[in-house]
Scaffold this active site. Structure first.
Site, mmCIF file in Angstrom:
data_model
loop_
_atom_site.group_PDB
_atom_site.id
_atom_site.type_symbol
_atom_site.label_atom_id
_atom_site.label_comp_id
_atom_site.label_asym_id
_atom_site.label_seq_id
_atom_site.Cartn_x
_atom_site.Cartn_y
_atom_site.Cartn_z
ATOM 1 N N HIS A 8 0.850 -1.179 0.000
ATOM 2 C CA HIS A 8 0.000 0.000 0.000
ATOM 3 C C HIS A 8 0.891 1.237 0.000
ATOM 4 C CE1 HIS A 8 -3.544 -2.429 1.825
ATOM 5 N NE2 HIS A 8 -3.637 -2.359 0.510
ATOM 6 N N GLY A 55 -2.652 -2.058 -7.802
ATOM 7 C CA GLY A 55 -3.641 -2.812 -7.039
ATOM 8 C C GLY A 55 -5.077 -2.405 -7.312
ATOM 9 N N ASP A 60 -3.900 -6.705 -7.840
ATOM 10 C CA ASP A 60 -4.108 -7.710 -6.788
ATOM 11 C C ASP A 60 -4.800 -8.939 -7.362
ATOM 12 O OD1 ASP A 60 -3.131 -5.771 -5.055
ATOM 13 O OD2 ASP A 60 -5.092 -5.235 -4.248
ATOM 14 N N ASP A 80 -1.261 -1.483 4.819
ATOM 15 C CA ASP A 80 -1.438 -0.355 5.731
ATOM 16 C C ASP A 80 -2.761 -0.558 6.465
ATOM 17 O OD1 ASP A 80 -1.746 2.014 7.063
ATOM 18 O OD2 ASP A 80 -1.862 3.264 5.266
ATOM 19 N N HIS A 87 -10.022 -0.506 -2.643
ATOM 20 C CA HIS A 87 -10.120 -1.848 -3.230
ATOM 21 C C HIS A 87 -9.983 -2.934 -2.158
ATOM 22 C CE1 HIS A 87 -5.858 -1.007 -3.015
ATOM 23 N NE2 HIS A 87 -5.567 -2.254 -3.310
ATOM 24 N N ASP A 90 -10.688 -6.590 -2.907
ATOM 25 C CA ASP A 90 -9.635 -7.278 -3.660
ATOM 26 C C ASP A 90 -8.505 -7.711 -2.732
ATOM 27 O OD1 ASP A 90 -11.082 -6.708 -5.957
ATOM 28 O OD2 ASP A 90 -9.914 -4.908 -6.413
ATOM 29 N N ARG A 96 -7.284 -14.184 1.301
ATOM 30 C CA ARG A 96 -8.058 -15.427 1.376
ATOM 31 C C ARG A 96 -7.458 -16.498 0.470
ATOM 32 N NH1 ARG A 96 -11.730 -17.475 -1.848
ATOM 33 N NH2 ARG A 96 -13.220 -18.982 -1.070
#
Length: 135
Positions: A8, A55, A60, A80, A87, A90, A96
């Site tokens: 980030h 991203g 991402d 961060d 997003h 995402d 995950r």
């Protein structure tokens, strides 16, 4: 090994410093990064990096697709936690996927240090076996 590098905005300096510090280890692997992060790392180190979109523009998700196809071995994603990300769905999906496919993931400098030292020692050779077996 294929390694993803993502950060980030407020963590980009930290990731650039981290990759610079361990440049000799990273240079032995295939590096992938989201747009600006990849450019910043390249400018600081000269390492070869395949860059995806930023991203928020889908980078991402591009890395997530590699994870889902068993083509990513490790992810360094300096997040961060104190700034809202537009997003965020995402970001959550990428984390995950790392959990679903047992991909080592470092979201901060402390965990990144452990992963990079493990990579250097050969502790992640099991990823080669997983890939060979098509799991």
């Amino acid at each position: 090994m294929n390694i993803a590098l993502i950060a980030h905005d407020k963590k980009k300096d930290d990731l650039v410093s981290f990759v610079t510090a361990y440049q000799d280890i990273f240079s032995k692997h295939n590096l992938f990064a989201t747009g600006t992060t990849g450019l910043r790392i390249y400018e600081a180190t000269g390492l070869s990096i395949e860059r995806f979109q930023s991203g928020p523009l889908g980078g991402d998700q591009e890395i997530g697709a590699m994870i889902a196809k068993n083509k990513m071995d490790m992810v360094f994603f300096f997040r961060d936690p104190l700034t809202a990300q537009p997003h965020e769905p995402d970001v959550s999906a990428l984390v995950r996927l790392c959990d679903v496919y047992s991909i080592p993931l470092a979201t901060n400098m402390g965990t990144a240090e452990i992963l990079i030292k493990g990579l250097e020692r050969g502790d992640l050779e099991w990823r080669k076996i997983v890939k060979e077996n098509g799991e």
